[in-house]
Design a protein around this motif. Structure first.
Motif, PDB file in Angstrom:
ATOM      1  N   ASP A  67       0.837  -1.203   0.000  1.00 22.20           N
ATOM      2  CA  ASP A  67       0.000   0.000   0.000  1.00 22.20           C
ATOM      3  C   ASP A  67       0.872   1.252   0.000  1.00 22.20           C
ATOM      4  OD1 ASP A  67      -2.652   1.325   0.311  1.00 22.20           O
ATOM      5  OD2 ASP A  67      -1.788   1.979   2.211  1.00 22.20           O
ATOM      6  N   ARG A  68       1.933   1.241   0.794  1.00 21.52           N
ATOM      7  CA  ARG A  68       2.867   2.368   0.812  1.00 21.52           C
ATOM      8  C   ARG A  68       3.500   2.578  -0.548  1.00 21.52           C
ATOM      9  NH1 ARG A  68       6.938   1.873   5.809  1.00 21.52           N
ATOM     10  NH2 ARG A  68       7.966   3.443   4.546  1.00 21.52           N
ATOM     11  N   ILE A  69       3.899   1.486  -1.182  1.00 23.56           N
ATOM     12  CA  ILE A  69       4.530   1.585  -2.497  1.00 23.56           C
ATOM     13  C   ILE A  69       3.535   2.129  -3.519  1.00 23.56           C
ATOM     14  CG2 ILE A  69       5.523   0.247  -4.398  1.00 23.56           C
ATOM     15  CD1 ILE A  69       6.722  -1.619  -2.238  1.00 23.56           C
ATOM     16  N   GLY A  70       2.317   1.603  -3.491  1.00 24.28           N
ATOM     17  CA  GLY A  70       1.301   2.059  -4.429  1.00 24.28           C
ATOM     18  C   GLY A  70       0.997   3.535  -4.275  1.00 24.28           C
ATOM     19  N   LYS A  71       0.862   3.982  -3.045  1.00 21.16           N
ATOM     20  CA  LYS A  71       0.575   5.398  -2.806  1.00 21.16           C
ATOM     21  C   LYS A  71       1.759   6.272  -3.212  1.00 21.16           C
ATOM     22  CE  LYS A  71      -2.811   4.802   0.899  1.00 21.16           C
ATOM     23  NZ  LYS A  71      -3.087   4.936   2.355  1.00 21.16           N
ATOM     24  N   GLY A  72       2.974   5.785  -2.948  1.00 21.78           N
ATOM     25  CA  GLY A  72       4.165   6.559  -3.302  1.00 21.78           C
ATOM     26  C   GLY A  72       4.304   6.742  -4.802  1.00 21.78           C
ATOM     27  N   LEU A  73       3.996   5.694  -5.558  1.00 18.08           N
ATOM     28  CA  LEU A  73       4.100   5.776  -7.015  1.00 18.08           C
ATOM     29  C   LEU A  73       2.950   6.576  -7.629  1.00 18.08           C
ATOM     30  CD1 LEU A  73       5.266   2.150  -7.890  1.00 18.08           C
ATOM     31  CD2 LEU A  73       6.649   4.242  -7.865  1.00 18.08           C
ATOM     32  N   ALA A  74       1.896   6.770  -6.854  1.00 21.56           N
ATOM     33  CA  ALA A  74       0.769   7.567  -7.358  1.00 21.56           C
ATOM     34  C   ALA A  74       1.010   9.064  -7.170  1.00 21.56           C
ATOM     35  CB  ALA A  74      -0.518   7.159  -6.645  1.00 21.56           C
ATOM     36  N   GLU A  75       1.924   9.419  -6.247  1.00 21.23           N
ATOM     37  CA  GLU A  75       2.194  10.827  -5.963  1.00 21.23           C
ATOM     38  C   GLU A  75       3.351  11.312  -6.832  1.00 21.23           C
ATOM     39  OE1 GLU A  75       2.897  10.986  -1.784  1.00 21.23           O
ATOM     40  OE2 GLU A  75       0.838  10.433  -1.254  1.00 21.23           O
ATOM     41  N   LEU A  76       3.070  11.547  -8.106  1.00 28.77           N
ATOM     42  CA  LEU A  76       4.104  11.924  -9.056  1.00 28.77           C
ATOM     43  C   LEU A  76       4.213  13.441  -9.182  1.00 28.77           C
ATOM     44  CD1 LEU A  76       3.464   9.251 -11.820  1.00 28.77           C
ATOM     45  CD2 LEU A  76       4.995   9.149  -9.858  1.00 28.77           C
ATOM     46  N   ASP A  77       5.378  13.879  -9.602  1.00 25.08           N
ATOM     47  CA  ASP A  77       5.656  15.302  -9.756  1.00 25.08           C
ATOM     48  C   ASP A  77       5.144  15.770 -11.119  1.00 25.08           C
ATOM     49  OD1 ASP A  77       6.670  17.840 -10.007  1.00 25.08           O
ATOM     50  OD2 ASP A  77       8.702  17.329  -9.346  1.00 25.08           O
ATOM     51  N   PRO A  78       4.155  16.639 -11.157  1.00 23.22           N
ATOM     52  CA  PRO A  78       3.592  17.067 -12.442  1.00 23.22           C
ATOM     53  C   PRO A  78       4.530  17.979 -13.239  1.00 23.22           C
ATOM     54  CG  PRO A  78       2.632  18.334 -10.652  1.00 23.22           C
ATOM     55  CD  PRO A  78       3.490  17.275 -10.018  1.00 23.22           C
ATOM     56  N   ASP A  79       5.599  18.454 -12.611  1.00 24.11           N
ATOM     57  CA  ASP A  79       6.501  19.396 -13.274  1.00 24.11           C
ATOM     58  C   ASP A  79       7.638  18.725 -14.037  1.00 24.11           C
ATOM     59  OD1 ASP A  79       5.034  21.571 -12.307  1.00 24.11           O
ATOM     60  OD2 ASP A  79       6.141  21.576 -10.414  1.00 24.11           O
ATOM     61  N   VAL A  80       7.737  17.396 -13.954  1.00 22.36           N
ATOM     62  CA  VAL A  80       8.789  16.679 -14.691  1.00 22.36           C
ATOM     63  C   VAL A  80       8.151  15.550 -15.480  1.00 22.36           C
ATOM     64  CG1 VAL A  80      10.541  17.252 -12.973  1.00 22.36           C
ATOM     65  CG2 VAL A  80       9.289  15.093 -12.778  1.00 22.36           C
ATOM     66  N   GLY A  81       8.905  14.954 -16.375  1.00 20.05           N
ATOM     67  CA  GLY A  81       8.396  13.853 -17.185  1.00 20.05           C
ATOM     68  C   GLY A  81       8.057  12.641 -16.343  1.00 20.05           C
ATOM     69  N   LEU A  82       7.238  11.754 -16.925  1.00 22.80           N
ATOM     70  CA  LEU A  82       6.783  10.579 -16.185  1.00 22.80           C
ATOM     71  C   LEU A  82       7.945   9.697 -15.758  1.00 22.80           C
ATOM     72  CD1 LEU A  82       4.486   8.809 -15.140  1.00 22.80           C
ATOM     73  CD2 LEU A  82       4.354   7.757 -17.405  1.00 22.80           C
ATOM     74  N   MET A  83       8.924   9.461 -16.645  1.00 27.75           N
ATOM     75  CA  MET A  83      10.048   8.598 -16.292  1.00 27.75           C
ATOM     76  C   MET A  83      10.828   9.174 -15.120  1.00 27.75           C
ATOM     77  SD  MET A  83      11.756   5.807 -16.931  1.00 27.75           S
ATOM     78  CE  MET A  83      11.514   5.252 -18.627  1.00 27.75           C
ATOM     79  N   GLU A  84      11.134  10.462 -15.167  1.00 30.24           N
ATOM     80  CA  GLU A  84      11.887  11.084 -14.076  1.00 30.24           C
ATOM     81  C   GLU A  84      11.093  11.055 -12.774  1.00 30.24           C
ATOM     82  OE1 GLU A  84      14.032  15.339 -12.856  1.00 30.24           O
ATOM     83  OE2 GLU A  84      13.198  15.059 -14.870  1.00 30.24           O
ATOM     84  N   SER A  85       9.811  11.335 -12.868  1.00 32.50           N
ATOM     85  CA  SER A  85       8.975  11.351 -11.674  1.00 32.50           C
ATOM     86  C   SER A  85       8.881   9.960 -11.045  1.00 32.50           C
ATOM     87  CB  SER A  85       7.581  11.868 -12.019  1.00 32.50           C
ATOM     88  OG  SER A  85       6.829  12.088 -10.857  1.00 32.50           O
ATOM     89  N   LEU A  86       8.670   8.936 -11.880  1.00 34.64           N
ATOM     90  CA  LEU A  86       8.632   7.566 -11.365  1.00 34.64           C
ATOM     91  C   LEU A  86       9.980   7.155 -10.790  1.00 34.64           C
ATOM     92  CD1 LEU A  86       6.532   5.623 -14.038  1.00 34.64           C
ATOM     93  CD2 LEU A  86       5.969   5.921 -11.615  1.00 34.64           C
ATOM     94  N   GLY A  87      11.059   7.608 -11.438  1.00 33.91           N
ATOM     95  CA  GLY A  87      12.391   7.283 -10.947  1.00 33.91           C
ATOM     96  C   GLY A  87      12.632   7.857  -9.565  1.00 33.91           C
ATOM     97  N   LYS A  88      12.251   9.107  -9.374  1.00 33.55           N
ATOM     98  CA  LYS A  88      12.428   9.747  -8.068  1.00 33.55           C
ATOM     99  C   LYS A  88      11.571   9.059  -7.005  1.00 33.55           C
ATOM    100  CE  LYS A  88      13.649  14.398  -9.691  1.00 33.55           C
ATOM    101  NZ  LYS A  88      13.208  15.821  -9.754  1.00 33.55           N
ATOM    102  N   ALA A  89      10.331   8.753  -7.362  1.00 32.72           N
ATOM    103  CA  ALA A  89       9.437   8.095  -6.404  1.00 32.72           C
ATOM    104  C   ALA A  89       9.962   6.715  -6.027  1.00 32.72           C
ATOM    105  CB  ALA A  89       8.032   7.990  -6.990  1.00 32.72           C
TER     106      ALA A  89
END
Length: 204
Positions: A67-89
């Protein structure tokens, strides 16, 4: 995650969190339900009352972790690309938290049906993220069958092999700066491949 005072948690949550920490430090087999109850400041009988068994307690910890992992991956940074945002998360989730890191290392390496089931659920999550990336970039992963496994290997490899990798790297493997550098390198591999910038046919 926002820290929550243990006194504000229910008895069930206190037992679950105590189990997460002890399983992360000692592993599932080496941790008794009595030790979990003592760490939570509760009666051992409450483990059976809330979870049915030690295996039920681990299943609850797995659900909490996923659940923690799922919520963390759902909170993405809208100011960067999807790959970078997923990478940071992913870097934060799988690297920055030593308790979560220790738990996954112990459980995934214990070679049991429960560990295989946990990996399977992580793999399902990786498949969903690969589909999301493919839709975002308008291109299917080169080998779709293996792409989710490859993503998980990039993310989980240093976590599982930290003790043997560390002697070969000057800085701590999960130092925030090292974690950020490794995440950026993983993103480049996923987007370009090792030799993605080479012209077709280069090198014979």
């Amino acid at each position: 995650m926002t820290a929550v005072d243990k006194s504000d948690l229910t008895g069930r949550a206190r037992l679950r969190d105590a189990a997460l920490e002890l399983f992360a430090e000692h592993g599932f087999e080496a941790t008794s339900t009595r030790a979990v109850a003592a760490a939570a400041g509760l009666s051992p009988a409450l483990v059976t009352r809330h979870f049915g068994s030690k295996e039920g307690l681990r299943a609850a910890v797995d659900e909490h972790v996923l659940d923690r992992i799922g919520k963390g991956l759902a909170e993405l940074d809208p100011d960067v690309g999807l790959m970078e945002s997923l990478g940071k998360a992913s870097a934060q989730l799988f690297g920055a938290d030593p308790v979560l890191r220790g738990y996954l290392r112990h459980i995934l390496l214990e070679d049991s049906a429960a560990s295989a089931q946990l990996f399977g659920r992580l793999l399902s999550g990786a498949r969903a993220e690969v589909r999301r990336l493919s839709a975002e970039y308008g291109k299917q992963a080169p080998v779709a069958e293996w792409a989710p496994f490859q993503v998980l290997c990039l993310v989980l490899g240093p976590l599982l092999l930290e003790r043997v990798m560390q002697p070969h790297h000057q800085e701590p493997m999960f130092d925030p700066q090292v974690l950020a550098q490794r995440s950026a390198a993983n993103q480049r591999v996923l987007l370009q491949g090792f030799y993605g910038s080479l012209e077709d046919g280069a090198g014979g």
